[in-house]
Design a protein around this motif. Structure first.
Motif, short mmCIF file in Angstrom:
data_model
loop_
_atom_site.label_atom_id
_atom_site.label_comp_id
_atom_site.label_asym_id
_atom_site.label_seq_id
_atom_site.Cartn_x
_atom_site.Cartn_y
_atom_site.Cartn_z
N MET A 214 1.68 -25.79 18.37
CA MET A 214 1.83 -24.35 18.55
C MET A 214 0.52 -23.64 18.27
O MET A 214 -0.25 -24.05 17.40
N LEU A 215 0.24 -22.59 19.04
CA LEU A 215 -0.95 -21.78 18.79
C LEU A 215 -0.65 -20.33 19.12
O LEU A 215 0.29 -20.03 19.86
N VAL A 216 -1.45 -19.43 18.55
CA VAL A 216 -1.27 -17.99 18.72
C VAL A 216 -2.53 -17.42 19.35
O VAL A 216 -3.64 -17.67 18.88
N LEU A 217 -2.36 -16.65 20.44
CA LEU A 217 -3.49 -16.06 21.16
C LEU A 217 -3.31 -14.56 21.32
O LEU A 217 -2.18 -14.06 21.30
N ASP A 218 -4.40 -13.87 21.49
CA ASP A 218 -4.37 -12.47 21.90
C ASP A 218 -3.76 -12.41 23.30
O ASP A 218 -4.14 -13.21 24.18
N THR A 219 -2.82 -11.53 23.54
CA THR A 219 -2.11 -11.49 24.82
C THR A 219 -3.05 -11.25 26.00
O THR A 219 -2.91 -11.89 27.05
N LEU A 225 -6.63 -16.07 30.74
CA LEU A 225 -6.75 -17.53 30.80
C LEU A 225 -5.76 -18.13 31.80
O LEU A 225 -6.10 -19.02 32.58
N LYS A 226 -4.55 -17.62 31.79
CA LYS A 226 -3.50 -18.17 32.66
C LYS A 226 -3.69 -17.80 34.12
O LYS A 226 -3.48 -18.63 35.02
N GLU A 273 -6.37 -27.93 21.39
CA GLU A 273 -7.78 -27.74 21.01
C GLU A 273 -8.59 -27.19 22.16
O GLU A 273 -9.47 -26.34 21.97
N LEU A 274 -8.30 -27.65 23.38
CA LEU A 274 -9.01 -27.14 24.56
C LEU A 274 -8.71 -25.66 24.78
O LEU A 274 -9.62 -24.86 25.02
N ILE A 275 -7.43 -25.30 24.68
CA ILE A 275 -7.04 -23.90 24.89
C ILE A 275 -7.67 -23.00 23.83
O ILE A 275 -8.12 -21.89 24.11
N GLU A 276 -7.69 -23.47 22.57
CA GLU A 276 -8.31 -22.68 21.50
C GLU A 276 -9.80 -22.47 21.77
O GLU A 276 -10.33 -21.38 21.54
N GLU A 277 -10.46 -23.51 22.29
CA GLU A 277 -11.89 -23.39 22.60
C GLU A 277 -12.12 -22.41 23.73
O GLU A 277 -13.01 -21.56 23.66
N TRP A 278 -11.30 -22.50 24.78
CA TRP A 278 -11.45 -21.56 25.90
C TRP A 278 -11.15 -20.13 25.48
O TRP A 278 -11.87 -19.20 25.85
N SER A 279 -10.08 -19.94 24.71
CA SER A 279 -9.68 -18.59 24.31
C SER A 279 -10.74 -17.94 23.42
O SER A 279 -10.99 -16.74 23.51
N HIS A 280 -11.36 -18.74 22.55
CA HIS A 280 -12.41 -18.18 21.69
C HIS A 280 -13.59 -17.70 22.53
O HIS A 280 -14.15 -16.61 22.29
#
Length: 352
Positions: A214-219, A225-226, A273-280
């Motif tokens: 699970m991860l939390v992102l800014d909407t 990203l999506k 981990e990939l999504i967290e890297e992209w979102s950052h």
């Protein structure tokens, strides 16, 4: 005070906001000199600099006032800016000055909601390390602490705390499940543990998040990203991952699960981990502009919508989100500024 200096100089259209200065490497005076030197260099699309306002109330943020409006726009159009080599190639974020810029935000955190799940002193230490641009006051005995920094940094802080809370909630669920057998003799203890102070974040967690990552992102970051980054959907497909998403205002919670029997158990973790890297990376790059529709005449609403649709084919990397009361445009600093400028021109209004 720094913002007022810019406004009183009658030069907001010639001013850019520069963030990401390496505050720990040089004195304020030397940083101001380096910034001025960088933005006067024609190789960086720069020109004559009238003034550099630094330091400001926000750590690592400076205001650069050019003598010509055209130079400010050229600087913003350049996607990336890297300060001199002696600063270890610090990457700068440059955006157009506007009334909507929050130069400094103050917030009071109540960390007591974490209860006994974490050592608050250690939590604060981790947050300082993760977001060094924020200033923290001493932690009070009741768990409260004051934080000051840029709007972007405070939003990152909120995301980090929500992610930490959700992670603890998942551990709490796993603990309850694994310890159910030995806790049968004392069901009251188990009930008390499951209803601790972390219950306040339960609504943010999808019901399907009992397993998987699970991860939390800014909407805004998640939507970009999506819908604008093909790597999101292609990576989910490549690793056979099901993504279940829950949007709750400005925060989106995502649960990643493997849907292929016999797949690698760490696939979901790798994708996370990939999504967290992209979102950052997107968090540092993206900027949002908003067109308010509420309160406007229907004719003006239609004009704004048509203008956005007309420009969408020209700015393919800009995400347009239409809502009943407003329209959000999300993209790089230069793209959103030029997009907004184009819309205002099409509807016959002066760009502020």
């Amino acid at each position: 005070a720094s913002v007022l200096n810019v406004k009183e100089s009658k030069a907001p259209e010639r001013t850019v906001v520069v963030a990401g200065l390496p505050v720990d490497l040089f004195s304020d005076q030397l940083l101001a000199v380096l910034v001025k030197s960088h933005f006067q260099d024609i190789k960086n699309e720069g020109g004559d600099v009238e003034d550099v306002i630094y330091p400001t109330r926000t750590k690592g943020v400076a205001y650069v006032i050019f003598k010509e409006k055209k130079v400010a726009e050229n600087v913003i159009r350049q996607k990336k800016h890297w300060l001199a080599r002696k600063t270890r190639h610090a990457e700068l974020t440059v955006s157009h000055f506007g009334d909507k810029i929050f130069s400094s935000v103050n917030a009071i955190l109540d960390l007591s909601v974490f209860g006994k799940e974490v050592t608050l002193e250690t939590l604060v230490k981790d947050l300082k390390k993760k977001i060094p641009s924020l200033s923290f006051s001493p932690l009070k005995s009741n768990g409260r602490i004051s934080v000051e920094g840029s709007f972007l940094a405070v939003k990152r802080l909120r995301e980090s705390l929500l992610a930490r809370a959700c992670s603890l909630l998942e551990k709490d669920r796993n603990f309850t499940s694994e310890g159910r057998k030995w806790n049968r003799q004392n069901p009251q203890r188990n009930l008390q543990r499951s209803n601790n102070s972390l219950a306040s974040v339960r609504t943010l967690v999808p019901e399907t998040a009992r397993s998987g990552e699970m991860l939390v992102l800014d909407t805004d970051v998640f939507l970009y990203l999506k819908h604008k980054c093909g790597s999101y959907e292609s990576t989910l497909k490549k690793f056979h991952i099901l993504s279940q998403e829950k949007v709750d205002g400005e925060i989106t919670t995502i649960c990643l699960k493997s849907i292929q029997v016999g797949s690698q158990p760490n696939n979901a973790k790798h994708v996370k981990e990939l999504i967290e890297e992209w979102s950052h990376a997107l968090y540092l790059k993206l900027r949002k502009e908003t067109f308010i529709l509420e309160g406007k005449e229907n004719r003006e609403k239609r004009m704004i919508k048509r203008a956005c649709e007309q420009l969408s084919s020209r700015y393919l990397e800009v995400l347009i989100n239409l809502y009943r009361t407003h329209i959000d445009i999300i993209g790089s600093s230069s793209d959103t500024y030029l997009f907004k400028k184009g819309v205002m021109k099409l509807i016959g209004q002066k760009v502020s």
